[in-house]
Design an enzyme around this catalytic site. Structure first.
Site, PDB file in Angstrom:
ATOM      1  N   ARG A 229      38.069   4.983 113.754  1.00  0.00           N
ATOM      2  CA  ARG A 229      38.813   5.487 112.596  1.00  0.00           C
ATOM      3  C   ARG A 229      38.506   4.640 111.360  1.00  0.00           C
ATOM      4  NH1 ARG A 229      44.543   5.178 115.084  1.00  0.00           N
ATOM      5  NH2 ARG A 229      45.309   5.869 113.057  1.00  0.00           N
TER       6      ARG A 229
ATOM      7  N   ARG B 152      41.201  12.670 102.052  1.00  0.00           N
ATOM      8  CA  ARG B 152      40.449  11.648 102.783  1.00  0.00           C
ATOM      9  C   ARG B 152      38.949  11.760 102.545  1.00  0.00           C
ATOM     10  NH1 ARG B 152      44.540  10.694 107.160  1.00  0.00           N
ATOM     11  NH2 ARG B 152      43.791   9.157 108.626  1.00  0.00           N
TER      12      ARG B 152
ATOM     13  N   ARG C  26      52.068  -0.308 117.070  1.00  0.00           N
ATOM     14  CA  ARG C  26      52.872   0.730 116.395  1.00  0.00           C
ATOM     15  C   ARG C  26      53.557   1.636 117.414  1.00  0.00           C
ATOM     16  NH1 ARG C  26      50.190   4.432 111.781  1.00  0.00           N
ATOM     17  NH2 ARG C  26      48.721   5.054 113.395  1.00  0.00           N
TER      18      ARG C  26
ATOM     19  N   ARG D 199      50.913   6.384 119.916  1.00  0.00           N
ATOM     20  CA  ARG D 199      49.897   7.416 119.697  1.00  0.00           C
ATOM     21  C   ARG D 199      48.642   7.122 120.517  1.00  0.00           C
ATOM     22  NH1 ARG D 199      49.407   8.044 113.271  1.00  0.00           N
ATOM     23  NH2 ARG D 199      47.234   8.339 113.898  1.00  0.00           N
TER      24      ARG D 199
ATOM     25  N   LYS E 233      50.994   3.002 104.876  1.00  0.00           N
ATOM     26  CA  LYS E 233      51.269   4.169 104.016  1.00  0.00           C
ATOM     27  C   LYS E 233      52.487   4.956 104.503  1.00  0.00           C
ATOM     28  CE  LYS E 233      47.199   5.918 104.863  1.00  0.00           C
ATOM     29  NZ  LYS E 233      46.724   4.928 105.838  1.00  0.00           N
TER      30      LYS E 233
HETATM   31  P1  ADP Z   1      49.521   3.945 107.996  1.00  0.00           P
HETATM   32  O1  ADP Z   1      50.468   5.087 107.718  1.00  0.00           O
HETATM   33  O2  ADP Z   1      48.861   3.428 106.761  1.00  0.00           O
HETATM   34  O3  ADP Z   1      48.544   4.246 109.098  1.00  0.00           O
HETATM   35  P2  ADP Z   1      51.906   2.651 109.088  1.00  0.00           P
HETATM   36  O4  ADP Z   1      52.898   2.744 107.982  1.00  0.00           O
HETATM   37  O5  ADP Z   1      52.075   3.589 110.230  1.00  0.00           O
HETATM   38  O6  ADP Z   1      50.403   2.713 108.512  1.00  0.00           O
HETATM   39  O7  ADP Z   1      51.919   1.136 109.610  1.00  0.00           O
HETATM   40  C1  ADP Z   1      51.103   0.735 110.705  1.00  0.00           C
HETATM   41  C2  ADP Z   1      51.874  -0.286 111.559  1.00  0.00           C
HETATM   42  O8  ADP Z   1      52.037  -1.485 110.803  1.00  0.00           O
HETATM   43  C3  ADP Z   1      53.263   0.178 111.946  1.00  0.00           C
HETATM   44  O9  ADP Z   1      53.535  -0.300 113.251  1.00  0.00           O
HETATM   45  C4  ADP Z   1      54.170  -0.494 110.910  1.00  0.00           C
HETATM   46  O10 ADP Z   1      55.478  -0.778 111.442  1.00  0.00           O
HETATM   47  C5  ADP Z   1      53.421  -1.758 110.594  1.00  0.00           C
HETATM   48  N1  ADP Z   1      53.521  -2.166 109.190  1.00  0.00           N
HETATM   49  C6  ADP Z   1      53.593  -1.356 108.096  1.00  0.00           C
HETATM   50  N2  ADP Z   1      53.645  -2.095 106.960  1.00  0.00           N
HETATM   51  C7  ADP Z   1      53.580  -3.399 107.356  1.00  0.00           C
HETATM   52  C8  ADP Z   1      53.591  -4.650 106.648  1.00  0.00           C
HETATM   53  N3  ADP Z   1      53.653  -4.693 105.310  1.00  0.00           N
HETATM   54  N4  ADP Z   1      53.511  -5.789 107.380  1.00  0.00           N
HETATM   55  C9  ADP Z   1      53.424  -5.733 108.743  1.00  0.00           C
HETATM   56  N5  ADP Z   1      53.426  -4.593 109.461  1.00  0.00           N
HETATM   57  C10 ADP Z   1      53.497  -3.437 108.781  1.00  0.00           C
HETATM   58  P1  AMP Z   2      46.790   9.638 110.509  1.00  0.00           P
HETATM   59  O1  AMP Z   2      48.083  10.085 111.111  1.00  0.00           O
HETATM   60  O2  AMP Z   2      46.785   9.710 109.012  1.00  0.00           O
HETATM   61  O3  AMP Z   2      46.357   8.286 111.039  1.00  0.00           O
HETATM   62  O4  AMP Z   2      45.689  10.693 110.976  1.00  0.00           O
HETATM   63  C1  AMP Z   2      45.401  10.864 112.356  1.00  0.00           C
HETATM   64  C2  AMP Z   2      44.149  11.708 112.513  1.00  0.00           C
HETATM   65  O5  AMP Z   2      44.364  13.024 111.966  1.00  0.00           O
HETATM   66  C3  AMP Z   2      42.894  11.191 111.790  1.00  0.00           C
HETATM   67  O6  AMP Z   2      42.201  10.225 112.565  1.00  0.00           O
HETATM   68  C4  AMP Z   2      42.097  12.486 111.609  1.00  0.00           C
HETATM   69  O7  AMP Z   2      41.468  12.879 112.818  1.00  0.00           O
HETATM   70  C5  AMP Z   2      43.192  13.519 111.328  1.00  0.00           C
HETATM   71  N1  AMP Z   2      43.483  13.644 109.881  1.00  0.00           N
HETATM   72  C6  AMP Z   2      44.653  13.363 109.245  1.00  0.00           C
HETATM   73  N2  AMP Z   2      44.567  13.621 107.932  1.00  0.00           N
HETATM   74  C7  AMP Z   2      43.301  14.082 107.714  1.00  0.00           C
HETATM   75  C8  AMP Z   2      42.574  14.486 106.547  1.00  0.00           C
HETATM   76  N3  AMP Z   2      43.155  14.500 105.327  1.00  0.00           N
HETATM   77  N4  AMP Z   2      41.287  14.875 106.710  1.00  0.00           N
HETATM   78  C9  AMP Z   2      40.694  14.888 107.914  1.00  0.00           C
HETATM   79  N5  AMP Z   2      41.318  14.498 109.044  1.00  0.00           N
HETATM   80  C10 AMP Z   2      42.605  14.092 108.957  1.00  0.00           C
END
Ligand code: ADP
Ligand code: AMP
Length: 218
Positions: free
Chosen positions: A167, A85, A123, A156, A13
């Protein structure tokens, strides 16, 4: 457009939000990034949120909804990433938008869970901008350094296998029901998030013809 990027942690995302933000002049609002900024700035909200985030749990709805009410302002072209969420958050968001005569569309990132741990544990994140990389799937030009600002990337603390499992459990229980919530309202499109990054971007653009009409294409 008001776009909600919906999918489990690691679905891609944030990666897609940054690409669409640049190409179509939509502002990304990531609740995760906002909460991490609160933590870095040692605010009361940051301190309260931290214990939930460290445990891989969702932060309570009232805190998130208040933060988003403050953040949304007059935004018209936005991508919300990581919000809503829960059904309670979706209802609060819907009411906020309805008051402005707006409606959101959800982009659902369909993905098999068995790719997510590898994506999240590989990541690397720029804590200043929220831009993300992956050691294998999307590496920066120089390991550990952001291509844009030349500053350090970090891993992270919640991107470790044990917290990722928690998660995903939270996602299944509290967030996955939103796929039907938006689907039944006729407000959802789906993309295959197992595809390569550029391919997923193409699917999003194809599924949302309004983007090209309203935004600018680089
Ligand atoms: P989210 O925001 O849904 O948690 P991220 O965009 O941070 O996911 O992506 C999670 C990890 O996967 C990152 O390290 C990113 O570079 C990688 N990634 C994102 N999209 C793809 C894809 N289509 N194929 C492989 N790796 C991906
Ligand atoms: P994310 O960066 O989206 O992976 O979120 C990291 C963490 O932030 C999650 O595991 C939750 O603890 C908190 N968080 C982010 N967005 C929300 C949301 N909309 N509602 C509740 N917790 C959230």
């Amino acid at each position: 457009m008001i776009l909600i990027f919906l999918g489990p942690p690691g679905a891609g995302k944030g990666t897609q939000a940054k690409i669409i933000e640049e190409r179509f002049a939509h502002r990304q609002i990531s609740t995760g990034d906002l909460l991490r900024a609160h933590r870095a700035n040692s605010t009361a909200l940051g301190a309260e949120a931290q214990r939930y985030m460290d445990e891989g749990k969702l932060v309570p709805d009232d805190l998130i909804i208040r933060m988003m009410e403050h953040e949304l302002g007059n935004a018209a072209d936005i991508i919300v990433d990581g919000f809503p969420r829960t059904v309670a958050q979706a209802e609060a968001f819907g009411a906020l938008l309805a008051a402005k005569g707006l409606r959101a569309k959800a982009v659902v990132f369909d993905v098999d869970y068995d790719v997510l741990t590898e994506r999240l544990t590989g990541r690397w994140t720029n804590p200043r901008s929220g831009r993300v990389y992956h050691t294998v799937f999307n590496p920066p030009a120089i390991a550990g350094i952001d291509d844009d600002d030349g500053g350090p990337l970090i891993q992270r603390s919640d991107d470790v296998a044990e917290t990722v499992t928690k998660r995903l459990r939270e996602y299944d229980e509290k967030t996955a029901p939103l796929i039907d919530y938006y689907g039944q309202a006729g407000s959802a499109v789906h993309v295959n998030a197992l595809a390569e990054i550029g391919d997923v971007t193409g699917q999003i653009i194809h599924a949302l013809p309004g983007l090209a009409e309203n935004g600018r294409i680089a």
